[in-house]
Scaffold this motif. Structure first.
Motif, short mmCIF file in Angstrom:
data_model
loop_
_atom_site.label_atom_id
_atom_site.label_comp_id
_atom_site.label_asym_id
_atom_site.label_seq_id
_atom_site.Cartn_x
_atom_site.Cartn_y
_atom_site.Cartn_z
N PHE A 204 6.49 1.16 16.57
CA PHE A 204 5.08 0.97 16.25
C PHE A 204 4.74 1.56 14.88
N LEU A 205 3.67 1.02 14.29
CA LEU A 205 3.09 1.62 13.10
C LEU A 205 2.17 2.73 13.56
N ILE A 206 2.26 3.88 12.95
CA ILE A 206 1.39 5.00 13.31
C ILE A 206 -0.02 4.69 12.79
N SER A 207 -1.01 4.87 13.64
CA SER A 207 -2.37 4.41 13.34
C SER A 207 -3.02 5.17 12.18
N ARG A 208 -2.62 6.39 11.94
CA ARG A 208 -3.20 7.15 10.84
C ARG A 208 -2.22 7.21 9.67
N ILE A 209 -2.74 7.51 8.51
CA ILE A 209 -1.87 7.67 7.35
C ILE A 209 -1.38 9.11 7.34
N CYS A 210 -0.08 9.28 7.48
CA CYS A 210 0.53 10.62 7.52
C CYS A 210 0.78 11.11 6.10
N LEU A 211 0.63 12.41 5.91
CA LEU A 211 0.80 12.99 4.58
C LEU A 211 2.15 13.65 4.38
N SER A 212 2.98 13.65 5.44
CA SER A 212 4.31 14.24 5.32
C SER A 212 5.23 13.68 6.40
N THR B 210 14.70 11.30 26.80
CA THR B 210 13.77 10.73 25.83
C THR B 210 14.30 10.97 24.42
N TYR B 211 14.20 9.94 23.58
CA TYR B 211 14.56 10.04 22.17
C TYR B 211 13.44 9.41 21.36
N CYS B 212 13.05 10.08 20.29
CA CYS B 212 12.04 9.50 19.42
C CYS B 212 12.39 9.80 17.97
N ASP B 213 11.85 8.99 17.07
CA ASP B 213 12.09 9.18 15.65
C ASP B 213 10.96 8.52 14.87
N ALA B 214 10.80 8.93 13.63
CA ALA B 214 9.76 8.35 12.77
C ALA B 214 10.25 8.33 11.34
N ASP B 215 9.65 7.45 10.55
CA ASP B 215 9.89 7.47 9.12
C ASP B 215 8.58 7.83 8.44
N PHE B 216 8.63 8.09 7.18
CA PHE B 216 7.44 8.46 6.41
C PHE B 216 7.18 7.38 5.38
N CYS B 217 6.04 6.72 5.48
CA CYS B 217 5.65 5.65 4.54
C CYS B 217 6.74 4.60 4.40
N GLY B 218 7.20 4.08 5.49
CA GLY B 218 8.31 3.14 5.49
C GLY B 218 8.08 1.87 4.72
N LEU B 219 6.83 1.46 4.54
CA LEU B 219 6.56 0.22 3.82
C LEU B 219 6.23 0.46 2.36
N PHE B 220 6.11 1.71 1.95
CA PHE B 220 5.72 2.02 0.58
C PHE B 220 6.76 1.46 -0.39
N GLY B 221 6.28 0.73 -1.37
CA GLY B 221 7.17 0.14 -2.36
C GLY B 221 7.48 -1.33 -2.07
N SER B 222 7.26 -1.77 -0.82
CA SER B 222 7.52 -3.17 -0.51
C SER B 222 6.23 -3.97 -0.42
N GLU C 93 4.38 15.29 9.70
CA GLU C 93 3.21 14.72 10.38
C GLU C 93 3.56 13.40 11.08
N SER C 94 4.37 12.57 10.43
CA SER C 94 4.76 11.31 11.08
C SER C 94 5.62 11.58 12.31
N GLU C 95 6.51 12.57 12.22
CA GLU C 95 7.33 12.95 13.39
C GLU C 95 6.45 13.50 14.50
N THR D 148 4.53 10.69 16.26
CA THR D 148 5.43 9.94 17.14
C THR D 148 5.76 10.75 18.39
N LEU D 149 6.03 12.03 18.23
CA LEU D 149 6.31 12.89 19.38
C LEU D 149 5.12 12.93 20.33
N SER D 150 3.93 13.01 19.78
CA SER D 150 2.72 13.02 20.60
C SER D 150 2.58 11.75 21.42
N LYS D 151 2.79 10.62 20.78
CA LYS D 151 2.69 9.32 21.48
C LYS D 151 3.80 9.20 22.54
N THR D 152 4.97 9.72 22.24
CA THR D 152 6.09 9.70 23.19
C THR D 152 5.77 10.56 24.41
#
Length: 193
Positions: A161-169, A120-132, A172-174, A177-181
């Protein structure tokens, strides 16, 4: 001959290219722009001619969930705008189509293996759409996650996927994602046992 099965959907790719009337387009070798696709609130609406946006995106979703994990991120980006796509969103769809034309025979390989281990491999970004997107739009602050799970060298599950909640760090986003994985991993382990 080499113990591998190649699964691809080149017929569906041909149908997508024909439906979008892009048979003569130049191929592209990346499925999406390096910047996130925003909502383009003031952009001009796509007239749904010569092709219907949601129909093409629907075919791409089917393709991305069956044999083309390489387009999952790009397809999830354009799929967010099915309700009222703008010309900029249709342009992103065309980019994916040009990529599919250039990689028509790509797919996934199933390799026969004696080792039946779950990877299993997972990854996340933080606020990936911010600024666009519009800073007042709460969706622009959402992070994105993704994972792939293979068993015995065979890719079983992949998701972007987009994470359903707004992560503060980033942490938290990682974690989200790990939880959903892990939900998927635990279900697969129970199935394997």
């Amino acid at each position: 001959a080499d113990g591998r099965i190649h699964m691809h959907q080149s017929t569906l790719i041909d149908k997508i290219i024909k439906t979008a009337e892009m048979q003569d387009c130049n191929p592209n070798y990346t499925p999406a722009s390096t910047t996130a696709l925003g909502s383009d609130e003031n952009g001009e609406l796509w007239p749904q001619y010569p092709w219907k946006y949601s129909s093409i995106v629907g075919m791409m979703v089917y393709l991305s969930t069956n044999t083309r994990p390489d387009i999952s991120y790009a397809v999830s980006q354009v799929g967010r705008f099915n309700r009222s796509p703008k010309k900029s969103h249709a342009s992103a769809v065309k980019t994916i189509i040009r990529y599919l034309k250039g990689t028509r025979d790509k797919g996934i390989y199933i390799t026969i293996s004696d080792k039946l281990n779950l990877e299993t491999y997972c990854d996340a970004d933080f606020c990936g759409l911010f600024g666009s997107e519009n800073a007042r739009d709460r969706n622009s602050a959402r992070s994105r996650g993704g994972y792939i799970i293979s068993f015995g060298g065979v890719l079983l599950i992949w998701k972007s996927f987009l994470i359903s909640r707004i992560c503060l760090s980033t942490l938290e986003s990682e974690y989200c994602t790990l939880s959903k994985t892990m939900v998927q991993v635990i279900a697969l382990e129970n199935l394997i046992r």
